[in-house]
Design an enzyme around this catalytic site. Structure first.
Site, PDB file in Angstrom:
ATOM      1  N   HIS A   1       0.855  -1.201   0.000  1.00  0.00           N
ATOM      2  CA  HIS A   1       0.000   0.000   0.000  1.00  0.00           C
ATOM      3  C   HIS A   1       0.886   1.243   0.000  1.00  0.00           C
ATOM      4  O   HIS A   1       0.991   1.943   1.009  1.00  0.00           O
ATOM      5  CB  HIS A   1      -0.934  -0.004   1.216  1.00  0.00           C
ATOM      6  CG  HIS A   1      -1.842  -1.198   1.253  1.00  0.00           C
ATOM      7  ND1 HIS A   1      -1.849  -2.127   2.272  1.00  0.00           N
ATOM      8  CD2 HIS A   1      -2.760  -1.637   0.361  1.00  0.00           C
ATOM      9  CE1 HIS A   1      -2.736  -3.071   2.016  1.00  0.00           C
ATOM     10  NE2 HIS A   1      -3.308  -2.797   0.856  1.00  0.00           N
TER      11      HIS A   1
ATOM     12  N   ALA B   1       4.839 -14.120 -19.609  1.00  0.00           N
ATOM     13  CA  ALA B   1       5.004 -12.705 -19.924  1.00  0.00           C
ATOM     14  C   ALA B   1       3.750 -11.934 -19.504  1.00  0.00           C
ATOM     15  O   ALA B   1       2.628 -12.398 -19.700  1.00  0.00           O
ATOM     16  CB  ALA B   1       5.242 -12.551 -21.423  1.00  0.00           C
TER      17      ALA B   1
END
Ligand SMILES: CC(C)(COP(=O)(O)OP(=O)(O)OC[C@H]1O[C@@H](n2cnc3c(N)ncnc32)[C@H](O)[C@@H]1OP(=O)(O)O)[C@@H](O)C(=O)NCCC(=O)NCCS
Length: 172
Positions: free
Chosen positions: A80, A129
């Site tokens: 956060h 990916a």
């Protein structure tokens, strides 16, 4: 720029030292580092790894031996993040704590993957990916997508848990 406080093992290959940013980190023997890579203080990269161009390895990340990190892989260490405190002053190191992550030996991370804080990517695992890894990845699992889910197992060591991962396939 390679800071004098970066500890590089013997035979580390950095073709363009002026185009990387390494400081306070430890890099193992024989590891290769591409251009525009940043490796922060207190990050550890093992031996015989390949760190491809444009990747960011932040404080708190430990990468074991023989790991492949693709192009533009982003590690994170703050779930956060904030620029300022509740009072509105700029955050300092005292206002947050690093959440560490680990990449076990011989794992591979595909280009443009993002690794959220606090995860372990298991031995020999393969991250597709563009994946966003939000949970631990078991040894030898192949994960892909956002959030990353188990889509298979590497051929080097198929895992019986593949079926147990079942319909959700979510990384545990
Ligand atoms: C995830 C990965 C390992 C899967 O490879 P694979 O087992 O050969 O799988 P396939 O290419 O047969 O694809 C199987 C399915 O997964 C999907 N898929 C493949 N790669 C994906 C990815 N990265 N994210 C999301 N979905 C993916 C395919 O679209 C296909 O879906 P479909 O069955 O609905 O058509 C591979 O695609 C990948 O991302 N490798 C990393 C490549 C990389 O970043 N290299 C770094 C340096 S060059």
């Amino acid at each position: 720029m390679i800071s004098s406080n970066a500890m590089l093992g013997k035979g580390v290959v950095i073709h363009h030292p002026e185009l990387v940013n390494l400081y306070g980190c430890t890099i193992g023997v024989g590891t290769r580092i591409g251009t525009f890579v940043e490796i922060q203080k207190n990050a550890v990269v093992g031996s015989d790894c390949k760190i491809s161009s444009h990747s960011f390895i932040c404080e708190g990340v430990t990468i074991e031996d023989g790991v492949f990190v693709g192009h533009g892989v982003m590690f994170t260490n703050d779930r956060h993040p904030r620029a300022v405190t509740p009072e509105g002053t700029l955050q300092t190191d005292d206002d947050w704590s690093v959440v560490p992550s680990v990449v076990r030996r011989r794992a591979s991370i595909g280009s443009n993957a993002t690794i959220l804080p606090g995860v372990t990517i298991g031995e020999g695992a393969l991250v597709g990916a563009g994946a966003v890894v939000t949970r631990d990845v078991p040894d030898h699992a192949i994960v892909a997508g956002v959030p990353a889910r188990i889509v298979g197992w590497t051929h080097d060591k198929p895992q019986p848990q593949a079926e147990a991962a079942g319909s959700s396939g979510r990384v545990s």
